[in-house]
Design a protein around this motif. Structure first.
Motif, PDB file in Angstrom:
ATOM      1  N   GLU A 184      90.828  18.242  33.697  1.00 35.02           N
ATOM      2  CA  GLU A 184      89.701  18.773  34.220  1.00 35.02           C
ATOM      3  C   GLU A 184      88.484  18.883  33.158  1.00 35.02           C
ATOM      4  OE1 GLU A 184      89.806  22.795  35.667  1.00 35.02           O
ATOM      5  OE2 GLU A 184      88.209  22.483  36.554  1.00 35.02           O
ATOM      6  N   LEU A 185      87.486  18.061  33.220  1.00 36.40           N
ATOM      7  CA  LEU A 185      86.338  18.461  32.192  1.00 36.40           C
ATOM      8  C   LEU A 185      85.242  19.381  33.116  1.00 36.40           C
ATOM      9  CD1 LEU A 185      85.463  14.766  30.613  1.00 36.40           C
ATOM     10  CD2 LEU A 185      86.640  16.836  29.799  1.00 36.40           C
ATOM     11  N   VAL A 186      84.790  20.416  32.381  1.00 37.36           N
ATOM     12  CA  VAL A 186      83.859  21.368  32.741  1.00 37.36           C
ATOM     13  C   VAL A 186      83.066  21.142  31.958  1.00 37.36           C
ATOM     14  CG1 VAL A 186      83.597  23.946  33.115  1.00 37.36           C
ATOM     15  CG2 VAL A 186      86.073  22.900  33.209  1.00 37.36           C
ATOM     16  N   LEU A 187      81.746  20.840  32.551  1.00 37.86           N
ATOM     17  CA  LEU A 187      80.297  20.510  31.687  1.00 37.86           C
ATOM     18  C   LEU A 187      79.716  21.995  31.670  1.00 37.86           C
ATOM     19  CD1 LEU A 187      81.263  17.799  32.229  1.00 37.86           C
ATOM     20  CD2 LEU A 187      79.091  17.183  33.126  1.00 37.86           C
ATOM     21  N   VAL A 188      79.370  22.198  30.336  1.00 40.54           N
ATOM     22  CA  VAL A 188      78.476  23.590  30.160  1.00 40.54           C
ATOM     23  C   VAL A 188      77.539  23.078  29.270  1.00 40.54           C
ATOM     24  CG1 VAL A 188      80.904  24.772  30.476  1.00 40.54           C
ATOM     25  CG2 VAL A 188      80.025  23.868  28.130  1.00 40.54           C
ATOM     26  N   ALA A 189      76.444  24.225  29.461  1.00 42.27           N
ATOM     27  CA  ALA A 189      75.307  24.238  28.857  1.00 42.27           C
ATOM     28  C   ALA A 189      74.574  25.439  29.119  1.00 42.27           C
ATOM     29  CB  ALA A 189      74.419  23.110  29.133  1.00 42.27           C
ATOM     30  N   GLN A 190      73.448  25.871  28.303  1.00 49.82           N
ATOM     31  CA  GLN A 190      72.910  26.925  28.780  1.00 49.82           C
ATOM     32  C   GLN A 190      72.136  26.638  30.122  1.00 49.82           C
ATOM     33  OE1 GLN A 190      72.891  26.867  25.044  1.00 49.82           O
ATOM     34  NE2 GLN A 190      74.153  28.393  25.291  1.00 49.82           N
ATOM     35  N   ASP A 191      71.676  25.372  30.139  1.00 45.93           N
ATOM     36  CA  ASP A 191      70.932  25.020  31.567  1.00 45.93           C
ATOM     37  C   ASP A 191      71.418  23.469  31.522  1.00 45.93           C
ATOM     38  OD1 ASP A 191      69.312  23.865  33.575  1.00 45.93           O
ATOM     39  OD2 ASP A 191      67.469  24.392  32.310  1.00 45.93           O
ATOM     40  N   SER A 192      72.419  23.150  32.517  1.00 46.98           N
ATOM     41  CA  SER A 192      73.091  21.792  32.569  1.00 46.98           C
ATOM     42  C   SER A 192      71.922  20.962  33.095  1.00 46.98           C
ATOM     43  CB  SER A 192      74.189  21.777  33.054  1.00 46.98           C
ATOM     44  OG  SER A 192      74.185  22.433  34.517  1.00 46.98           O
ATOM     45  N   THR A 193      71.108  21.456  34.279  1.00 44.01           N
ATOM     46  CA  THR A 193      70.258  20.503  34.581  1.00 44.01           C
ATOM     47  C   THR A 193      69.198  20.098  33.810  1.00 44.01           C
ATOM     48  OG1 THR A 193      69.367  22.623  35.919  1.00 44.01           O
ATOM     49  CG2 THR A 193      70.704  21.064  37.129  1.00 44.01           C
ATOM     50  N   ALA A 194      68.819  20.587  32.768  1.00 47.65           N
ATOM     51  CA  ALA A 194      67.752  20.177  31.942  1.00 47.65           C
ATOM     52  C   ALA A 194      68.405  19.113  31.118  1.00 47.65           C
ATOM     53  CB  ALA A 194      67.315  21.232  31.005  1.00 47.65           C
ATOM     54  N   TYR A 195      69.523  18.681  31.193  1.00 48.22           N
ATOM     55  CA  TYR A 195      70.179  17.539  30.537  1.00 48.22           C
ATOM     56  C   TYR A 195      69.174  16.287  30.210  1.00 48.22           C
ATOM     57  CZ  TYR A 195      72.950  14.086  28.038  1.00 48.22           C
ATOM     58  OH  TYR A 195      73.401  12.996  27.216  1.00 48.22           O
ATOM     59  N   GLY A 196      68.664  15.720  29.414  1.00 53.76           N
ATOM     60  CA  GLY A 196      67.802  14.653  29.190  1.00 53.76           C
ATOM     61  C   GLY A 196      66.448  14.836  29.233  1.00 53.76           C
ATOM     62  N   GLU A 197      66.003  16.238  29.656  1.00 54.52           N
ATOM     63  CA  GLU A 197      64.597  16.485  29.758  1.00 54.52           C
ATOM     64  C   GLU A 197      64.082  16.493  28.370  1.00 54.52           C
ATOM     65  OE1 GLU A 197      63.894  20.179  31.731  1.00 54.52           O
ATOM     66  OE2 GLU A 197      64.426  19.202  33.829  1.00 54.52           O
ATOM     67  N   ASP A 198      64.632  16.697  27.236  1.00 55.14           N
ATOM     68  CA  ASP A 198      64.043  16.504  25.963  1.00 55.14           C
ATOM     69  C   ASP A 198      63.737  15.132  25.428  1.00 55.14           C
ATOM     70  OD1 ASP A 198      66.942  16.337  26.100  1.00 55.14           O
ATOM     71  OD2 ASP A 198      66.945  16.983  23.972  1.00 55.14           O
ATOM     72  N   GLU A 199      64.663  14.063  26.302  1.00 56.64           N
ATOM     73  CA  GLU A 199      64.120  12.745  26.129  1.00 56.64           C
ATOM     74  C   GLU A 199      63.320  12.261  27.251  1.00 56.64           C
ATOM     75  OE1 GLU A 199      65.534  11.105  23.287  1.00 56.64           O
ATOM     76  OE2 GLU A 199      66.754  13.178  22.756  1.00 56.64           O
ATOM     77  N   GLY A 200      62.813  13.224  27.980  1.00 53.32           N
ATOM     78  CA  GLY A 200      61.668  12.686  29.072  1.00 53.32           C
ATOM     79  C   GLY A 200      62.387  12.160  30.369  1.00 53.32           C
ATOM     80  N   ASP A 201      63.679  12.414  30.500  1.00 54.93           N
ATOM     81  CA  ASP A 201      64.416  11.754  31.560  1.00 54.93           C
ATOM     82  C   ASP A 201      64.868  12.876  32.391  1.00 54.93           C
ATOM     83  OD1 ASP A 201      66.234  10.593  33.385  1.00 54.93           O
ATOM     84  OD2 ASP A 201      67.300   9.608  31.842  1.00 54.93           O
ATOM     85  N   TYR A 209      70.277  25.265  37.192  1.00 57.13           N
ATOM     86  CA  TYR A 209      69.042  26.014  36.979  1.00 57.13           C
ATOM     87  C   TYR A 209      68.391  25.830  38.506  1.00 57.13           C
ATOM     88  CZ  TYR A 209      64.993  28.442  35.271  1.00 57.13           C
ATOM     89  OH  TYR A 209      63.902  29.292  34.775  1.00 57.13           O
ATOM     90  N   PRO A 210      68.117  26.934  39.227  1.00 55.69           N
ATOM     91  CA  PRO A 210      67.382  26.851  40.577  1.00 55.69           C
ATOM     92  C   PRO A 210      66.003  25.996  40.416  1.00 55.69           C
ATOM     93  CG  PRO A 210      67.291  29.271  39.615  1.00 55.69           C
ATOM     94  CD  PRO A 210      68.285  28.339  38.995  1.00 55.69           C
ATOM     95  N   GLY A 211      65.977  25.274  41.431  1.00 55.30           N
ATOM     96  CA  GLY A 211      64.905  24.297  41.472  1.00 55.30           C
ATOM     97  C   GLY A 211      65.066  22.862  40.705  1.00 55.30           C
ATOM     98  N   ARG A 212      66.047  23.074  39.952  1.00 53.38           N
ATOM     99  CA  ARG A 212      66.439  21.714  39.258  1.00 53.38           C
ATOM    100  C   ARG A 212      67.533  20.700  39.851  1.00 53.38           C
ATOM    101  NH1 ARG A 212      64.538  18.540  37.769  1.00 53.38           N
ATOM    102  NH2 ARG A 212      65.263  17.803  36.008  1.00 53.38           N
TER     103      ARG A 212
END
Ligand code: SF4
Length: 413
Positions: A161-178, A205-208
């Motif tokens: 099992e891989l559990v993907l974690v972050a402070q806000d996982s749905t922001a992944y890539g947004e800092d690269e404009g994706d 994150y809600p809304g994302r």
């Protein structure tokens, strides 16, 4: 993982028991008071039980913001480092003896059936109760190439099992404009480690939660139909004070994911007793939980964090009121969880065994402890499975009984 890699490059390896280690390293959390207290208790316990010559390092978020507090609480600590100072920690530890015999074919990771994959760090959201952006800084995504290499390492070490974690996982890539970065990452991971049957997504994150993301989750065979989305409250006025997305955004994301994956398991967390929370606003939260029937609910009583806007807001809620509301919320959540578990009775499930050794049940039978895909490690329920199976086994089983949070299961022939 990054710290583990930095230490491994100095030929250090992890061990299972603290007593076997030359270096005791505690990665702390400074998110809320309960986590801070727990971190200090762990450090104190290790300090008291360590043997002569064992070094004790304390690192991470708590030491980033309150290193002196840790040092005062446990003066015997040898070294203190802040968040993400992986290379400095490795440099301080130095290289291990070159006579150490590293096995061929890579080193086994800690051997747990589940592994956490941190896909990004930091956060750009403005939540008024949260100290994380101050500690961690702006959101920065991990390079997908690096994350895939980490996932392959975990898979090679036997992770199921891989559990993907972050402070806000749905922001992944947004800092690269994706804005579709997370959906693309899930697709790449799913293809890179097909032998890992469960890939799990936490901290949306809600809304994302976009239709693109929900469709990717629905279509990938080894991404489990499970989503953790901390919503924090069910009252619009409270969410406004928290500077969180409006309640309509929570509804929108729930709808998007339930439309793509009708039987999706939803986990969420709430804060009770945020400054100014009235009885009516708390009732709105209860109504929201009842209406949405979340599979898993976690809750925290609000604890003010220095340097956050909420810490100085008027109308702080008294502790006894917070505790009462916490009890009412968890009672409701538990009854929903119990109903959901009862609905599982008779169904066939795969159980990922986590316990190293079987234990004896009240009726004297040997059982092992694991989880179905419906439960994330450490935060959700368990499955008790009759029989003896090694950790990391995936066992097909039937659900015989339901407890409020846990399932009782028998293996299928
Ligand atoms: S999204 Fe999460 S980590 Fe980011 S500020 Fe809000 S609560 Fe903190």
């Amino acid at each position: 993982m990054r710290l583990e890699q930095a230490l491994r490059s100095g030929r250090h390896v992890p061990v299972r028991e603290a007593g076997e280690a030359d270096l005791l390293l505690v990665n702390t959390c400074g998110f809320i008071d309960a986590a801070k207290d727990e971190s200090i208790e762990v450090v104190r316990g290790l300090d008291e039980s360590r043997r002569e010559g064992q070094q004790l390092y304390v690192v991470g978020c708590l030491t980033q913001i309150a290193g002196d507090t840790v040092k005062q609480a446990v003066p015997g600590v040898d070294q203190i480092f802040g968040a993400e100072q992986w290379d400095a920690i490795a440099a301080s530890v130095g290289a291990a003896s070159s006579t150490f015999d590293i096995p061929d074919g890579g080193l086994p990771l800690l051997g747990q059936p589940s592994a956490y994959l941190k896909i990004s760090d930091g956060c750009d959201r403005p939540c008024t109760f949260c100290i994380i952006p101050t500690i961690k800084g702006r959101m920065h995504s991990g390079a997908s190439r690096q994350l895939i290499a980490e996932a392959r390492m975990f898979a090679a070490a036997g992770a199921k099992e891989l559990v993907l974690v972050a402070q806000d996982s749905t922001a992944y890539g947004e800092d690269e404009g994706d804005r579709d970065g997370l959906a693309k990452l899930l697709e790449e991971l799913s293809e890179a480690v097909p032998q890992v049957p469960w890939i799990r997504l936490m901290y949306a994150y809600p809304g994302r939660v976009t239709p693109r993301l929900a469709e990717a989750m629905a279509g990938l065979p080894n991404v489990v139909p499970y989503l953790d989305m901390p919503l924090q409250h069910g009252s619009d006025s409270m969410l406004q004070r928290m500077k969180r997305p409006r309640l309509s955004k929570s509804h929108e994301s729930i709808e998007v994911v339930r439309k793509a994956i009708p039987d999706v398991v939803l986990r969420t967390t709430f804060i009770v007793g945020f400054p100014g929370e009235t009885e009516d606003e708390f009732d709105e939260l209860l109504d929201f939980v009842e209406e949405q029937e979340f599979d898993h609910v976690g809750a925290f009583t609000y604890s003010p964090q220095a340097s956050t806007p909420a810490a100085t807001m008027p109308d702080q809620v008294p502790d006894e009121v917070m505790e009462e509301r916490y009890g009412a919320l968890m009672e409701l959540a538990q009854s929903i969880s119990h109903d959901k578990n009862r609905a599982m009775v008779g169904r066939e499930v795969d159980i990922l065994v986590e316990s190293e050794e079987p234990t004896e049940s009240a009726s004297g039978e040997l059982v092992v402890v694991g989880r179905t895909y419906r439960d994330a490690p450490e935060v959700d329920g368990l499955a008790f499975l009759k029989g003896t199976y090694p950790a990391g086994s995936l066992v097909r089983a039937r659900v015989d009984g339901a407890l409020p949070y846990d399932l009782l299961c028998s293996p299928l022939p």
